[in-house]
Design a protein around this motif. Structure first.
Motif, PDB file in Angstrom:
ATOM      1  N   GLY A 262       0.781  -1.147   0.160  1.00 51.56           N
ATOM      2  CA  GLY A 262      -0.034   0.056  -0.086  1.00 51.56           C
ATOM      3  C   GLY A 262       0.952   1.344   0.043  1.00 51.56           C
ATOM      4  N   ASP A 263       0.266   2.391   0.508  1.00 47.45           N
ATOM      5  CA  ASP A 263       0.810   3.545   0.403  1.00 47.45           C
ATOM      6  C   ASP A 263       2.092   3.880   1.063  1.00 47.45           C
ATOM      7  OD1 ASP A 263       0.380   6.384   0.283  1.00 47.45           O
ATOM      8  OD2 ASP A 263       0.698   6.569   2.497  1.00 47.45           O
ATOM      9  N   GLY A 264       2.496   3.040   2.302  1.00 41.34           N
ATOM     10  CA  GLY A 264       3.907   2.887   3.016  1.00 41.34           C
ATOM     11  C   GLY A 264       4.974   2.529   1.934  1.00 41.34           C
ATOM     12  N   SER A 265       4.410   1.046   1.771  1.00 37.56           N
ATOM     13  CA  SER A 265       5.095   0.466   0.786  1.00 37.56           C
ATOM     14  C   SER A 265       5.521   1.197  -0.632  1.00 37.56           C
ATOM     15  CB  SER A 265       4.581  -0.883   0.254  1.00 37.56           C
ATOM     16  OG  SER A 265       4.239  -1.431   1.533  1.00 37.56           O
ATOM     17  N   PHE A 266       4.670   1.895  -1.203  1.00 36.68           N
ATOM     18  CA  PHE A 266       5.108   2.514  -2.224  1.00 36.68           C
ATOM     19  C   PHE A 266       6.092   3.682  -1.902  1.00 36.68           C
ATOM     20  CE2 PHE A 266       0.967   1.753  -5.187  1.00 36.68           C
ATOM     21  CZ  PHE A 266       1.574   0.403  -5.297  1.00 36.68           C
ATOM     22  N   GLN A 267       5.722   4.172  -0.847  1.00 41.18           N
ATOM     23  CA  GLN A 267       6.697   5.273  -0.456  1.00 41.18           C
ATOM     24  C   GLN A 267       8.318   4.759  -0.293  1.00 41.18           C
ATOM     25  OE1 GLN A 267       5.531   7.715   2.865  1.00 41.18           O
ATOM     26  NE2 GLN A 267       3.694   8.041   1.807  1.00 41.18           N
ATOM     27  N   GLY A 268       8.433   3.530   0.109  1.00 42.54           N
ATOM     28  CA  GLY A 268       9.843   2.964   0.059  1.00 42.54           C
ATOM     29  C   GLY A 268      10.343   2.748  -1.563  1.00 42.54           C
ATOM     30  N   ALA A 269       9.307   2.263  -2.315  1.00 39.22           N
ATOM     31  CA  ALA A 269       9.802   2.044  -3.816  1.00 39.22           C
ATOM     32  C   ALA A 269      10.205   3.319  -4.262  1.00 39.22           C
ATOM     33  CB  ALA A 269       8.350   1.298  -4.464  1.00 39.22           C
ATOM     34  N   GLN A 270       9.383   4.516  -3.914  1.00 46.59           N
ATOM     35  CA  GLN A 270       9.706   5.802  -4.587  1.00 46.59           C
ATOM     36  C   GLN A 270      11.113   6.126  -4.153  1.00 46.59           C
ATOM     37  OE1 GLN A 270       7.509   9.064  -2.707  1.00 46.59           O
ATOM     38  NE2 GLN A 270       7.397  10.122  -4.857  1.00 46.59           N
ATOM     39  N   ARG A 271      11.441   5.803  -2.873  1.00 43.74           N
ATOM     40  CA  ARG A 271      12.942   6.225  -2.426  1.00 43.74           C
ATOM     41  C   ARG A 271      13.956   5.357  -3.142  1.00 43.74           C
ATOM     42  NH1 ARG A 271      10.238   9.264   0.533  1.00 43.74           N
ATOM     43  NH2 ARG A 271      10.203  10.609  -1.505  1.00 43.74           N
ATOM     44  N   LEU A 272      13.577   4.167  -3.242  1.00 42.73           N
ATOM     45  CA  LEU A 272      14.349   3.091  -4.201  1.00 42.73           C
ATOM     46  C   LEU A 272      14.665   3.922  -5.555  1.00 42.73           C
ATOM     47  CD1 LEU A 272      13.678  -0.525  -2.932  1.00 42.73           C
ATOM     48  CD2 LEU A 272      15.677   1.017  -2.454  1.00 42.73           C
ATOM     49  N   CYS A 273      13.555   4.404  -6.130  1.00 42.75           N
ATOM     50  CA  CYS A 273      13.562   4.683  -7.284  1.00 42.75           C
ATOM     51  C   CYS A 273      14.635   5.992  -7.480  1.00 42.75           C
ATOM     52  CB  CYS A 273      12.312   5.082  -8.107  1.00 42.75           C
ATOM     53  SG  CYS A 273      10.996   3.942  -8.173  1.00 42.75           S
ATOM     54  N   GLU A 274      14.410   6.675  -6.230  1.00 43.75           N
ATOM     55  CA  GLU A 274      15.392   7.847  -6.518  1.00 43.75           C
ATOM     56  C   GLU A 274      16.940   7.535  -6.538  1.00 43.75           C
ATOM     57  OE1 GLU A 274      11.932  10.485  -4.207  1.00 43.75           O
ATOM     58  OE2 GLU A 274      13.750   9.745  -3.132  1.00 43.75           O
ATOM     59  N   LEU A 275      17.159   6.551  -5.766  1.00 47.33           N
ATOM     60  CA  LEU A 275      18.340   5.993  -5.502  1.00 47.33           C
ATOM     61  C   LEU A 275      18.733   4.977  -6.750  1.00 47.33           C
ATOM     62  CD1 LEU A 275      18.349   4.803  -1.931  1.00 47.33           C
ATOM     63  CD2 LEU A 275      19.648   6.761  -2.900  1.00 47.33           C
ATOM     64  N   GLY A 276      17.981   5.089  -7.919  1.00 49.97           N
ATOM     65  CA  GLY A 276      18.362   4.540  -9.117  1.00 49.97           C
ATOM     66  C   GLY A 276      17.978   3.086  -9.385  1.00 49.97           C
ATOM     67  N   VAL A 277      17.099   2.525  -8.628  1.00 51.20           N
ATOM     68  CA  VAL A 277      16.457   1.196  -8.674  1.00 51.20           C
ATOM     69  C   VAL A 277      15.186   0.991  -9.368  1.00 51.20           C
ATOM     70  CG1 VAL A 277      15.722  -0.909  -7.649  1.00 51.20           C
ATOM     71  CG2 VAL A 277      17.770   0.371  -6.518  1.00 51.20           C
ATOM     72  N   PRO A 278      15.178   0.578 -10.707  1.00 45.81           N
ATOM     73  CA  PRO A 278      13.811   0.749 -11.318  1.00 45.81           C
ATOM     74  C   PRO A 278      12.590   0.076 -10.401  1.00 45.81           C
ATOM     75  CG  PRO A 278      15.476   0.052 -12.721  1.00 45.81           C
ATOM     76  CD  PRO A 278      16.238  -0.081 -11.324  1.00 45.81           C
ATOM     77  N   CYS A 279      11.535   0.546 -10.123  1.00 44.06           N
ATOM     78  CA  CYS A 279      10.497  -0.143  -9.338  1.00 44.06           C
ATOM     79  C   CYS A 279       9.330   0.024  -9.937  1.00 44.06           C
ATOM     80  CB  CYS A 279      10.451   0.503  -7.837  1.00 44.06           C
ATOM     81  SG  CYS A 279      11.653   0.008  -6.871  1.00 44.06           S
ATOM     82  N   ILE A 280       8.439  -1.173  -9.738  1.00 39.65           N
ATOM     83  CA  ILE A 280       6.997  -1.145 -10.354  1.00 39.65           C
ATOM     84  C   ILE A 280       6.028  -1.477  -9.188  1.00 39.65           C
ATOM     85  CG2 ILE A 280       5.192  -2.197 -11.732  1.00 39.65           C
ATOM     86  CD1 ILE A 280       7.288  -0.471 -13.361  1.00 39.65           C
ATOM     87  N   GLY A 281       5.111  -0.606  -8.849  1.00 37.95           N
ATOM     88  CA  GLY A 281       4.319  -0.961  -7.675  1.00 37.95           C
ATOM     89  C   GLY A 281       2.854  -1.433  -7.982  1.00 37.95           C
ATOM     90  N   ILE A 282       2.562  -2.649  -7.221  1.00 41.98           N
ATOM     91  CA  ILE A 282       1.251  -3.025  -7.388  1.00 41.98           C
ATOM     92  C   ILE A 282       0.256  -2.871  -6.179  1.00 41.98           C
ATOM     93  CG2 ILE A 282      -0.141  -5.088  -7.777  1.00 41.98           C
ATOM     94  CD1 ILE A 282       2.083  -6.470  -9.338  1.00 41.98           C
ATOM     95  N   PRO A 283      -0.726  -2.149  -6.130  1.00 37.23           N
ATOM     96  CA  PRO A 283      -1.312  -1.662  -5.229  1.00 37.23           C
ATOM     97  C   PRO A 283      -2.167  -2.926  -4.425  1.00 37.23           C
ATOM     98  CG  PRO A 283      -2.704  -1.199  -7.108  1.00 37.23           C
ATOM     99  CD  PRO A 283      -1.081  -1.659  -7.482  1.00 37.23           C
ATOM    100  N   ALA A 284      -1.468  -3.233  -3.310  1.00 34.90           N
ATOM    101  CA  ALA A 284      -2.267  -4.658  -2.780  1.00 34.90           C
ATOM    102  C   ALA A 284      -2.486  -4.137  -1.328  1.00 34.90           C
ATOM    103  CB  ALA A 284      -1.158  -5.872  -2.837  1.00 34.90           C
ATOM    104  N   THR A 285      -3.592  -3.761  -1.040  1.00 34.21           N
ATOM    105  CA  THR A 285      -3.910  -3.661   0.365  1.00 34.21           C
ATOM    106  C   THR A 285      -5.544  -3.720   0.467  1.00 34.21           C
ATOM    107  OG1 THR A 285      -4.389  -1.765   1.881  1.00 34.21           O
ATOM    108  CG2 THR A 285      -3.985  -1.288  -0.188  1.00 34.21           C
ATOM    109  N   ILE A 286      -6.226  -4.263   1.389  1.00 33.62           N
ATOM    110  CA  ILE A 286      -7.423  -4.219   1.571  1.00 33.62           C
ATOM    111  C   ILE A 286      -8.251  -2.958   1.677  1.00 33.62           C
ATOM    112  CG2 ILE A 286      -7.500  -6.827   2.444  1.00 33.62           C
ATOM    113  CD1 ILE A 286      -8.326  -5.449   5.309  1.00 33.62           C
ATOM    114  N   ASP A 287      -7.561  -2.252   2.134  1.00 29.44           N
ATOM    115  CA  ASP A 287      -8.183  -0.801   2.553  1.00 29.44           C
ATOM    116  C   ASP A 287      -8.545  -0.067   1.066  1.00 29.44           C
ATOM    117  OD1 ASP A 287      -7.275  -1.573   4.930  1.00 29.44           O
ATOM    118  OD2 ASP A 287      -5.673  -0.165   4.950  1.00 29.44           O
ATOM    119  N   ASN A 288      -8.355  -0.318   0.288  1.00 26.41           N
ATOM    120  CA  ASN A 288      -8.843   0.678  -0.964  1.00 26.41           C
ATOM    121  C   ASN A 288      -8.481   2.095  -0.842  1.00 26.41           C
ATOM    122  OD1 ASN A 288      -9.876   0.131  -3.803  1.00 26.41           O
ATOM    123  ND2 ASN A 288     -11.771   1.310  -3.034  1.00 26.41           N
TER     124      ASN A 288
END
Ligand code: F6P
Length: 349
Positions: free
Chosen positions: A108-134
Motif C-alpha cells: 500500500g501507501d507506505g510500501s510505495f513510499q519505500g519504492a519511490q525512495r528506491l527509484c530515487e536511488l536508481g533502482v527501477p521499481c514497479i508497484g502493484i497496489p495490494a491492500t484491503i483498504d482501497n
C-alpha cells in the motif's frame, strides 16, 4: 534488464500470491530470472545469517500452486528501518550484489513510499497496489479490497439473519484503517441501514437518532456498519460518564469500540439488546475472489513487461475498469475521493 525481484510489504492482502504467480510466469516467458525477497523490505537488509531466509529464486514449479492461497508465500512486514536512508542504501547494495536490476513491490501507501525512495536511488521499481483498504486515490481498486468486502458481506448477511430472528440491531466493525470504503461497500451490498466512516464527522447522538428512526419504522434488526477508523471522526462523547450513569460499568478513559457503541445504542434507543461483532483479520486471510485474482494476473504481467521494456518507477492501477499504470510520484500525490453521495443514500433510506 535481466534479473528482477519481487516483495510483498505491509499488511497481507488476498491476491498477493496470485500476483506473484503471474509475475513468475511472465518472468519465465521473457527469460528473466526472478528472486523472491522475503518479509517485505526486511529481506533486503541482510538481517538473517542465512541468505535463503531473506531471498530465494522463484521457479515456476515453486509458485504454480500458490495462486489461490490466502496470505503471502513471501511473507510480509512493515519495515520501519526503511524510513532511514542508511538502510535504503544498504538495500540498494544488496540488490546490486544479487545482480537484481529491478523490483516489483506489492503493498500500500507506505510500501510505495519505500519504492519511490528506491527509484530515487536508481533502482527501477514497479508497484502493484495490494491492500484491503482501497485507500489509494489513483486507482479504482486495490488488490484484496474485493475479497475483504466479500468476507464482510458474508459475515453481515449471517449477522442480519440472526438479528432478524431476535429482533435486535447489530453493530459490525470492519477494517480499512483511515478509509471507509470497506464499510460503505459492505453496507451497500447487504442493505445495512447505517454506515459510519472516518471521512464524515459524526456524533453518537446522531447515529442513535438514525437507529430510533429505523425502530419507529418497525425495523428491529437494523445493522450499523462501523469502519475501524470512524472513531477518529466522532465528536467528543463522555463514554465513561454515559455508561456508568446508565448502569454499565466502564473504565475511566476507555476508548469507544464496537462493543461499547452497541451498549450506548441499546441504552439511548431503549432496546432490550444490541450486539456487536468485529470482523477482524478474516478479511485479510481469505482466498482471493475472481475479481482480485484477475486483477493480480494482469497487474503481475504488466509489472514484468514494464521492467523488461525499461519503463520504470511506475505503479499499476485500475482506471475505467482497465489495468493501467502511471508514474509513482503522480500516483502518490493523487487525492482520494470518498463516495459521499452513496454514503448519504445508505444513511437516508
Ligand atoms: O492495511 C491493512 C490493515 O488490515 C488495516 O485495515 C488495518 O488497520 C491494519 O492493516 C491492521 O494492521 P496489523 O496487521 O498491523 O494489525
Amino acid at each position: 534488464m535481466r534479473k528482477i525481484g519481487v516483495l510483498t510489504s505491509g499488511g497481507d492482502s488476498p491476491g498477493m500470491n496470485a500476483a506473484v504467480m503471474a509475475i513468475a510466469r511472465s518472468a519465465s516467458l521473457y527469460g528473466m530470472p526472478l528472486i523472491g525477497i522475503k518479509h517485505g523490505y526486511n529481506g533486503l537488509l541482510r538481517k538473517s545469517t542465512n541468505i535463503h531466509d531473506d531471498m530465494q529464486e522463484l521457479y515456476l514449479d515453486t509458485v504454480l500452486d500458490i495462486a489461490d492461497e490466502p496470505g503471502t508465500y513471501l511473507r510480509t512486514a512493515r519495515c520501519l528501518e526503511f524510513m532511514n536512508p542508511e538502510y535504503r542504501e544498504l538495500a540498494v547494495k544488496t540488490l546490486a550484489a544479487m545482480e537484481i536490476d529491478g523490483l516489483v513491490v506489492l503493498g500500500g501507501d507506505g510500501s510505495f513510499q519505500g519504492a519511490q525512495r528506491l527509484c530515487e536511488l536508481g533502482v527501477p521499481c514497479i508497484g502493484i497496489p495490494a491492500t484491503i483498504d482501497n485507500d489509494l486515490g489513483y486507482t479504482e481498486m486495490t488488490l484484496g479490497f474485493d475479497t475483504a468486502v466479500n468476507v464482510c458481506v458474508d459475515a453481515v448477511r449471517s449477522i442480519r439473519a440472526t438479528s432478524r430472528s431476535h429482533d435486535r440491531p447489530a453493530v459490525v466493525e470492519v477494517m480499512g484503517r483511515h478509509c471507509g470504503d470497506i464499510a460503505l461497500t459492505t453496507a451497500v451490498s447487504t442493505g445495512s441501514e447505517i454506515v459510519v466512516v472516518p471521512e464524515v464527522p459524526w456524533t453518537v447522538e446522531g447515529v442513535a437518532d438514525q437507529l430510533r428512526k429505523q425502530l419507529a419504522k418497525g425495523n428491529t434488526r437494523a445493522t450499523i456498519v462501523l469502519a475501524e477508523g470512524c472513531y477518529d471522526a466522532m465528536a467528543p462523547f463522555d463514554l465513561y460518564g454515559y455508561l456508568t450513569t446508565h448502569g454499565k460499568p466502564c473504565y475511566e478513559g476507555e476508548p469507544m469500540s464496537a462493543v461499547r457503541f452497541a451498549s450506548v445504542m441499546k441504552r439511548m434507543c431503549g432496546m432490550v439488546e444490541a450486539r456487536a461483532t468485529t470482523i477482524g483479520y478474516t478479511q485479510r486471510g481469505a482466498e482471493p475472489t475472481a475479481r482480485d485474482s484477475a486483477f493480480a494476473f494482469e497487474a503481475g504481467n504488466l509489472a514484468v513487461k514494464l521492467l523488461r521494456d525499461g519503463v520504470a518507477n511506475q505503479v499499476i492501477g485500475m482506471k475505467n475498469g482497465r489495468v493501467t499504470y502511471m508514474p509513482i510520484d503522480e500516483a502518490l500525490s493523487t487525492e482520494r475521493h470518498f463516495n459521499r453521495p452513496l454514503f448519504d443514500l445508505v444513511n437516508s433510506l
